[in-house]
Design a protein around this motif. Structure first.
Motif, PDB file in Angstrom:
ATOM      1  N   ALA A 189      -0.153   7.895   6.796  1.00  0.00           N
ATOM      2  CA  ALA A 189      -1.065   7.402   5.768  1.00  0.00           C
ATOM      3  C   ALA A 189      -0.381   7.428   4.401  1.00  0.00           C
ATOM      4  CB  ALA A 189      -2.340   8.250   5.740  1.00  0.00           C
ATOM      5  N   VAL A 190       0.349   8.510   4.118  1.00  0.00           N
ATOM      6  CA  VAL A 190       1.101   8.591   2.857  1.00  0.00           C
ATOM      7  C   VAL A 190       2.195   7.524   2.823  1.00  0.00           C
ATOM      8  CG1 VAL A 190       2.638  10.059   1.481  1.00  0.00           C
ATOM      9  CG2 VAL A 190       0.601  11.047   2.564  1.00  0.00           C
ATOM     10  N   ALA A 191       2.877   7.325   3.964  1.00  0.00           N
ATOM     11  CA  ALA A 191       3.935   6.316   4.033  1.00  0.00           C
ATOM     12  C   ALA A 191       3.401   4.924   3.727  1.00  0.00           C
ATOM     13  CB  ALA A 191       4.611   6.351   5.408  1.00  0.00           C
ATOM     14  N   TYR A 192       2.242   4.580   4.281  1.00  0.00           N
ATOM     15  CA  TYR A 192       1.656   3.264   4.031  1.00  0.00           C
ATOM     16  C   TYR A 192       1.122   3.152   2.604  1.00  0.00           C
ATOM     17  CZ  TYR A 192       1.972   1.476   8.796  1.00  0.00           C
ATOM     18  OH  TYR A 192       2.441   0.994   9.995  1.00  0.00           O
ATOM     19  N   ALA A 193       0.666   4.261   2.031  1.00  0.00           N
ATOM     20  CA  ALA A 193       0.223   4.233   0.641  1.00  0.00           C
ATOM     21  C   ALA A 193       1.394   3.938  -0.294  1.00  0.00           C
ATOM     22  CB  ALA A 193      -0.433   5.563   0.271  1.00  0.00           C
ATOM     23  N   VAL A 194       2.538   4.554  -0.021  1.00  0.00           N
ATOM     24  CA  VAL A 194       3.746   4.269  -0.800  1.00  0.00           C
ATOM     25  C   VAL A 194       4.180   2.824  -0.593  1.00  0.00           C
ATOM     26  CG1 VAL A 194       6.184   4.849  -1.100  1.00  0.00           C
ATOM     27  CG2 VAL A 194       4.487   6.671  -0.763  1.00  0.00           C
ATOM     28  N   TRP A 199       4.541  -2.810  -2.567  1.00  0.00           N
ATOM     29  CA  TRP A 199       4.183  -4.216  -2.346  1.00  0.00           C
ATOM     30  C   TRP A 199       3.369  -4.770  -3.524  1.00  0.00           C
ATOM     31  CZ3 TRP A 199       5.959  -7.832   0.709  1.00  0.00           C
ATOM     32  CH2 TRP A 199       5.227  -9.000   0.909  1.00  0.00           C
ATOM     33  N   ILE A 200       2.457  -3.965  -4.050  1.00  0.00           N
ATOM     34  CA  ILE A 200       1.673  -4.395  -5.216  1.00  0.00           C
ATOM     35  C   ILE A 200       2.585  -4.633  -6.418  1.00  0.00           C
ATOM     36  CG2 ILE A 200      -0.034  -3.615  -6.922  1.00  0.00           C
ATOM     37  CD1 ILE A 200      -1.526  -2.248  -4.639  1.00  0.00           C
ATOM     38  N   TYR A 201       3.549  -3.736  -6.620  1.00  0.00           N
ATOM     39  CA  TYR A 201       4.484  -3.924  -7.726  1.00  0.00           C
ATOM     40  C   TYR A 201       5.299  -5.207  -7.544  1.00  0.00           C
ATOM     41  CZ  TYR A 201       8.584  -3.254 -10.678  1.00  0.00           C
ATOM     42  OH  TYR A 201       9.585  -3.450 -11.594  1.00  0.00           O
ATOM     43  N   LEU A 202       5.709  -5.476  -6.303  1.00  0.00           N
ATOM     44  CA  LEU A 202       6.519  -6.657  -6.025  1.00  0.00           C
ATOM     45  C   LEU A 202       5.721  -7.940  -6.223  1.00  0.00           C
ATOM     46  CD1 LEU A 202       9.293  -7.660  -4.924  1.00  0.00           C
ATOM     47  CD2 LEU A 202       8.260  -7.596  -2.637  1.00  0.00           C
ATOM     48  N   THR A 203       4.472  -7.956  -5.758  1.00  0.00           N
ATOM     49  CA  THR A 203       3.676  -9.191  -5.812  1.00  0.00           C
ATOM     50  C   THR A 203       2.954  -9.378  -7.138  1.00  0.00           C
ATOM     51  OG1 THR A 203       1.830  -8.015  -4.762  1.00  0.00           O
ATOM     52  CG2 THR A 203       3.325  -9.230  -3.326  1.00  0.00           C
ATOM     53  N   MET A 204       2.482  -8.307  -7.747  1.00  0.00           N
ATOM     54  CA  MET A 204       1.671  -8.419  -8.956  1.00  0.00           C
ATOM     55  C   MET A 204       2.494  -8.429 -10.240  1.00  0.00           C
ATOM     56  SD  MET A 204      -1.492  -8.551  -7.891  1.00  0.00           S
ATOM     57  CE  MET A 204      -2.599  -8.030  -6.575  1.00  0.00           C
ATOM     58  N   PHE A 205       3.672  -7.823 -10.215  1.00  0.00           N
ATOM     59  CA  PHE A 205       4.430  -7.661 -11.447  1.00  0.00           C
ATOM     60  C   PHE A 205       5.814  -8.310 -11.372  1.00  0.00           C
ATOM     61  CE2 PHE A 205       1.492  -4.081 -11.120  1.00  0.00           C
ATOM     62  CZ  PHE A 205       0.806  -4.195 -12.325  1.00  0.00           C
ATOM     63  N   GLN A 206       6.629  -7.909 -10.397  1.00  0.00           N
ATOM     64  CA  GLN A 206       8.006  -8.380 -10.383  1.00  0.00           C
ATOM     65  C   GLN A 206       8.117  -9.862 -10.046  1.00  0.00           C
ATOM     66  OE1 GLN A 206      10.555  -6.199  -7.725  1.00  0.00           O
ATOM     67  NE2 GLN A 206      12.429  -6.945  -8.695  1.00  0.00           N
ATOM     68  N   ASN A 207       7.327 -10.346  -9.057  1.00  0.00           N
ATOM     69  CA  ASN A 207       7.425 -11.748  -8.634  1.00  0.00           C
ATOM     70  C   ASN A 207       6.036 -12.382  -8.590  1.00  0.00           C
ATOM     71  OD1 ASN A 207      10.381 -12.075  -7.880  1.00  0.00           O
ATOM     72  ND2 ASN A 207       9.829 -10.312  -6.608  1.00  0.00           N
ATOM     73  N   ARG A 208       5.313 -12.205  -9.639  1.00  0.00           N
ATOM     74  CA  ARG A 208       3.938 -12.689  -9.661  1.00  0.00           C
ATOM     75  C   ARG A 208       3.854 -14.207  -9.490  1.00  0.00           C
ATOM     76  NH1 ARG A 208      -0.532 -11.320 -14.394  1.00  0.00           N
ATOM     77  NH2 ARG A 208      -2.322 -12.345 -13.350  1.00  0.00           N
ATOM     78  N   ALA A 219      -1.318  -7.423   1.460  1.00  0.00           N
ATOM     79  CA  ALA A 219      -1.657  -6.187   0.743  1.00  0.00           C
ATOM     80  C   ALA A 219      -2.945  -5.594   1.290  1.00  0.00           C
ATOM     81  CB  ALA A 219      -1.788  -6.467  -0.750  1.00  0.00           C
ATOM     82  N   GLY A 220      -3.920  -6.461   1.591  1.00  0.00           N
ATOM     83  CA  GLY A 220      -5.159  -5.988   2.198  1.00  0.00           C
ATOM     84  C   GLY A 220      -4.916  -5.347   3.552  1.00  0.00           C
ATOM     85  N   LEU A 221      -3.968  -5.878   4.315  1.00  0.00           N
ATOM     86  CA  LEU A 221      -3.614  -5.298   5.609  1.00  0.00           C
ATOM     87  C   LEU A 221      -3.053  -3.895   5.428  1.00  0.00           C
ATOM     88  CD1 LEU A 221      -3.026  -5.328   8.646  1.00  0.00           C
ATOM     89  CD2 LEU A 221      -0.927  -6.614   8.153  1.00  0.00           C
ATOM     90  N   LEU A 222      -2.161  -3.721   4.464  1.00  0.00           N
ATOM     91  CA  LEU A 222      -1.587  -2.395   4.207  1.00  0.00           C
ATOM     92  C   LEU A 222      -2.664  -1.401   3.779  1.00  0.00           C
ATOM     93  CD1 LEU A 222       1.778  -3.118   2.352  1.00  0.00           C
ATOM     94  CD2 LEU A 222       1.452  -2.362   4.700  1.00  0.00           C
ATOM     95  N   LEU A 223      -3.589  -1.863   2.938  1.00  0.00           N
ATOM     96  CA  LEU A 223      -4.659  -0.987   2.482  1.00  0.00           C
ATOM     97  C   LEU A 223      -5.542  -0.546   3.646  1.00  0.00           C
ATOM     98  CD1 LEU A 223      -6.258   0.360   0.202  1.00  0.00           C
ATOM     99  CD2 LEU A 223      -7.535  -1.784  -0.059  1.00  0.00           C
ATOM    100  N   SER A 224      -5.924  -1.480   4.489  1.00  0.00           N
ATOM    101  CA  SER A 224      -6.787  -1.133   5.624  1.00  0.00           C
ATOM    102  C   SER A 224      -6.056  -0.212   6.603  1.00  0.00           C
ATOM    103  CB  SER A 224      -7.260  -2.401   6.339  1.00  0.00           C
ATOM    104  OG  SER A 224      -6.159  -3.107   6.906  1.00  0.00           O
ATOM    105  N   LYS A 225      -4.761  -0.419   6.797  1.00  0.00           N
ATOM    106  CA  LYS A 225      -3.982   0.440   7.685  1.00  0.00           C
ATOM    107  C   LYS A 225      -3.893   1.856   7.129  1.00  0.00           C
ATOM    108  CE  LYS A 225      -0.970   1.452  11.010  1.00  0.00           C
ATOM    109  NZ  LYS A 225      -1.307   1.501  12.441  1.00  0.00           N
TER     110      LYS A 225
END
Length: 447
Positions: A189-194, A199-208, A219-225
């Motif tokens: 769970a911690v691994a997927y949170a990291v 992924w959020i940093y990559l999609t929302m900021f670095q390569n928006r 991202a929704g898949l990672l959150l649900s997992k």
């Protein structure tokens, strides 16, 4: 008649082979049940294990013309995996059915806890309450046997409790091989949170500007997992501490459902190239989603029934078969869009003059196709095999293997289809185009 002499023991062997490890305090009502054997628990004990059984309201009904039922022909027993293997071996080596008892309670391979002779008062209205120590560490299955003649049916309230006593005197209601599972779920769970944070940093900021709708769905898949693993860890920890089901049931099953639906949806959408290579879905691709999502709903209903009940209910095996069949159908269905994309890219590469770009896309989808097949094969077949062949002390290994492979699959899939400012499929020179055209011709010739 001779074949029926071996039947009770064979039923026990088959039922134990297909039963999962369960470790909870169970309270249930059995009404007019005439099954020969009923499986209640499958549990791995240490050298200080305990089985507690409490019965109440016991009554036995049989046809009017049937003789009185001997109470010694009904009772509870434990049988170890080692004894099951020995029983199966002897059954093959000795073809003479007369050497087998006509009641599993009289088999030398089972450990009889008590029979209905011990009920006080006798049926109807019989009751019993006692605890039994398991001194020899092993994995045991707890059964009720009904060897009564004809269609003898039993009605009773049953409470079973299986646990191991820890050195500090506390009880561990998880099987020996399942004790590390809560910690494993917490770690992943911690691994997927990291993973989600990156992924959020990559999609929302670095390569928006390069992010597409599929990336937000991923991202929704990672959150649900991650949330599923959080609630799974809590659920297993709660069982280990209290033995009762469960902690936060609704969130657990909700995110289990979302995880399954989003995973198959993401695989289908990536396989079609939606959002990443094209902004729309074709009609046949929409139909795939319309098949997969309802099937996942049915699969999760079956999963809830399996998780909240147990092999003691009459239709438990049927629900397991429904879940397995639907899961296989979903796994096969999600492969079709990837195959369609591969065929489409191969055909368009002959006409649109962009050989290098299409060759790169073709290679990408082929790799994705192979990875998806490998992931589905491992998590559906290899994980089951690991859980079956490993010692009861190491049942956590199959859980760890499944989560490790799942994390690697997610990382590979997310890396392959990550948002990038300079997409490699559109930054190609003339030499790469010529080399790609030659490769496509050679491939067409081979086909």
């Amino acid at each position: 008649m001779e074949g029926s002499l071996r039947l009770p023991l064979l039923i026990v062997i088959l039922a134990s082979l297909m039963s999962p490890s369960m470790a909870e305090i169970k309270t249930l009502e059995i009404s007019d049940d005439s099954r020969q054997v009923i499986l209640f628990e499958n549990f791995g004990f240490n050298h200080r294990g305990t089985v507690a059984i409490a019965l109440s309201g016991v009554s036995i009904s049989s046809p009017a013309a049937a003789p009185a039922i001997d109470p010694s022909l009904l009772g509870f027993f434990l049988v170890s995996d080692e004894s099951l293997i020995q029983a199966a071996y002897d059954s093959q080596q000795n073809p003479n059915p007369s050497s087998y008892p006509d009641c599993v309670l009289k088999s030398p391979y089972v450990d009889v806890l008590f029979t209905f002779e011990s009920l006080s008062p006798p049926p109807p209205g019989g009751a019993y309450n006692n605890s039994f120590t398991v001194s020899h560490p092993d994995e045991y299955s707890l059964y009720f046997a009904n060897c009564g003649p004809g269609a003898a049916a039993v009605t009773m309230s049953v409470r079973t409790e299986t646990y191991n006593t820890l050195p500090d005197g506390s009880r561990d209601y998880l099987s020996v091989g399942k004790s590390p599972v809560p910690s494993l779920y917490t770690f992943f769970a911690v691994a997927y949170a990291v993973f989600l944070g990156g992924w959020i940093y990559l999609t929302m900021f670095q390569n928006r500007l390069s992010s597409h709708g599929i990336h937000y769905l991923m991202a929704g898949l990672l959150l649900s997992k991650a949330l599923y693993l959080v609630f799974a860890a809590e659920d297993q920890h709660y069982i280990r501490q209290t033995g009762t089901p469960h902690g936060w049931d609704i969130p657990f099953y909700l995110f289990q459902f979302l995880k399954g639906v989003l995973l198959f949806t993401v695989i289908v959408l990536i396989g079609t190239g939606w959002s990443f290579l094209k902004p729309f879905l074709q009609e046949r691709e929409k139909k795939v989603l319309m098949i997969v999502i309802p099937l996942q709903i049915i699969a999760n209903i079956a999963s809830v029934v399996i998780g909240e009940t147990g092999p003691f209910i009459r239709d438990w095996v049927t629900w397991n078969q429904v879940f397995l069949l639907i899961d296989i159908i979903c796994c096969c269905t999600v492969l079709f869009p990837i195959i369609w994309s591969i065929r489409s890219l191969r055909e368009t590469s002959k006409t649109d003059g962009k050989a290098a770009r299409n060759l790169m896309k073709l290679t990408l989808f082929r790799q994705f196709y192979i990875i998806v097949i490998g992931y589905l094969y491992f998590t559906r077949i290899v994980v089951y095999a690991l859980g079956t062949i490993t010692s009861y002390k190491y049942r956590w290994v199959s859980v760890a293997a499944e989560e490790i492979v799942s994390l690697l699959f997610y990382m590979f899939m997310f890396y392959m289809f990550r948002p990038a400012e300079r997409n490699q499929y559109f930054m190609l020179d003339e030499e790469e185009e010529e080399a790609a055209e030659l490769a496509l011709r050679e491939e067409e010739f081979e086909l």
